[in-house]
Design an enzyme around this catalytic site. Structure first.
Site, short mmCIF file in Angstrom:
data_model
loop_
_atom_site.label_atom_id
_atom_site.label_comp_id
_atom_site.label_asym_id
_atom_site.label_seq_id
_atom_site.Cartn_x
_atom_site.Cartn_y
_atom_site.Cartn_z
N ASP A 11 -0.85 48.29 -1.67
CA ASP A 11 -0.67 47.67 -2.92
C ASP A 11 -0.44 46.20 -2.91
OD1 ASP A 11 -0.68 49.34 -5.17
OD2 ASP A 11 1.34 50.27 -4.68
N GLN A 28 4.27 55.09 -6.10
CA GLN A 28 3.89 54.78 -7.48
C GLN A 28 4.92 54.23 -8.48
OE1 GLN A 28 0.43 55.28 -8.81
NE2 GLN A 28 0.87 54.64 -10.77
N LYS A 37 -6.49 58.60 -8.06
CA LYS A 37 -6.47 57.96 -6.71
C LYS A 37 -6.74 59.18 -5.63
CE LYS A 37 -3.12 54.27 -7.84
NZ LYS A 37 -1.85 54.10 -8.22
N1 GUN Z 1 1.59 51.71 -11.61
C1 GUN Z 1 0.90 51.19 -12.32
N2 GUN Z 1 -0.22 50.51 -11.41
C2 GUN Z 1 0.22 50.68 -10.25
C3 GUN Z 1 -0.51 50.14 -8.82
O1 GUN Z 1 -1.28 49.36 -8.89
N3 GUN Z 1 0.25 50.51 -7.95
C4 GUN Z 1 1.71 51.31 -8.05
N4 GUN Z 1 1.98 51.50 -6.89
N5 GUN Z 1 2.05 51.58 -9.09
C5 GUN Z 1 1.48 51.44 -10.18
#
Ligand code: GUN
Length: 290
Positions: free
Chosen positions: A117, A94, A50
């Site tokens: 998200d 996350q 990211k």
């Molecule tokens: N863990 C796995 N996929 C994601 C996601 O799209 N966002 C977040 N915050 N955690 C994740």
């Protein structure tokens, strides 16, 4: 055979290019704050990916790495700080979080206007009501891929295998909003093969390597593989390789379209995350009801 493969990298590349152009015209860079709690190796890789995409496309990112034994209260205090910080447009925590922390409590602590998200119950409610503020990243990525390849959704029978809050449930709502007829399958579904075989669009989001085998797929179906699973591979330098939830080599022979892993849905999730961060920036800089 290649024409069957939905190329997520290519589609995401076009989205990144457009985002980069749009962001270059702004006064300030949109900024996302990312919290990584503990030292889960997969989460660390996702967060690094990211950050890399943010750097490449003109977004600021603030990565906060916190110890795995941080208390829930202390984590929420940190989130409250970025909620108040006007130079942060988007916030992402996350997941999964360590077992002693309630994911629900942490997600609810994020300001819904910064919830890029789309995990917060307010934003999920708006999605459910058909008036979303943000679109959930992985589900939105799937819809963008279907649209890009001219795959019609309306009137189709879509079967989503997996009922997570991140993918299965919100993707079902998005497909429904596009007039598909939806079935959600899960670990307690009786005779799952009978359900998946009816799918015009079959989505696998269960987190189990090779879960979807070719006998579960209707000839000519569109198969979307959301799984990202590590399997041991002594031939690979790392000792493992990444596979999806679909038995790709056999299913590709039967279906009309398929997303590969890697190179399918995964990179679209990050493209959608940056789209949401730009959307958050615009919402916060142009006064309007969110
Ligand atoms: N863990 C796995 N996929 C994601 C996601 O799209 N966002 C977040 N915050 N955690 C994740």
């Amino acid at each position: 055979m290649d024409s069957k493969i939905i190329d997520g990298r290519m589609v995401a590349g076009q989205i990144f290019q457009k985002l980069k152009d749009d962001v270059s015209k702004l006064d300030k860079k949109p900024c996302i704050a990312v919290f990584l709690v503990g030292d889960d190796p997969s989460s660390r890789i996702y967060v690094n990916m990211k950050k890399k995409r943010c750097d490449e496309n003109g977004f600021d990112s603030i990565i906060t790495q916190l110890p795995g034994d941080i208390s829930q209260n202390d984590l929420i205090k940190q989130i409250n700080k970025v909620n108040k910080n006007k130079s942060v447009n988007g916030i992402l925590v996350q997941v999964p979080l360590p077992a002693h922390i309630s994911e629900e409590a942490v997600i609810e602590a994020v300001d819904p206007q910064k919830d890029v998200d789309c995990f917060h119950p307010y934003n999920l409610g708006r999605l459910m009501a058909g008036d979303p503020v943000f679109l959930p990243c992985t589900p939105a990525g799937v819809i963008v891929l279907l649209d890009y390849y001219g795959i019609h959704i309306h009137e189709k029978r879509a079967v989503v295998v997996g009922r997570s809050n991140i993918v299965g449930k919100p993707l079902s709502i998005l497909l429904l909003s596009r007039h598909a007829t939806i079935t959600i399958c899960h670990s307690r579904t009786a005779n799952i093969r009978e359900e998946t075989k009816k799918a015009d669009i079959l989505v696998a989001a269960v987190g189990k390597p090779n879960f979807i085998t070719s006998d579960m797929v209707k000839k000519g179906a569109v198969v979307i593989d959301v799984g990202i699973n590590r399997v041991e591979d002594p031939d690979s330098k790392k000792g493992y390789r990444i596979v999806g939830d679909v038995d790709y080599d056999t299913v590709i022979k039967k279906c009309e379209y398929i997303t590969p892993v890697p190179g399918g849905v995964g990179v679209m999730t990050i493209a959608m995350l940056l789209e949401n961060t730009l959307r958050a920036y615009n919402l916060q800089n142009i006064p309007t009801r969110i």
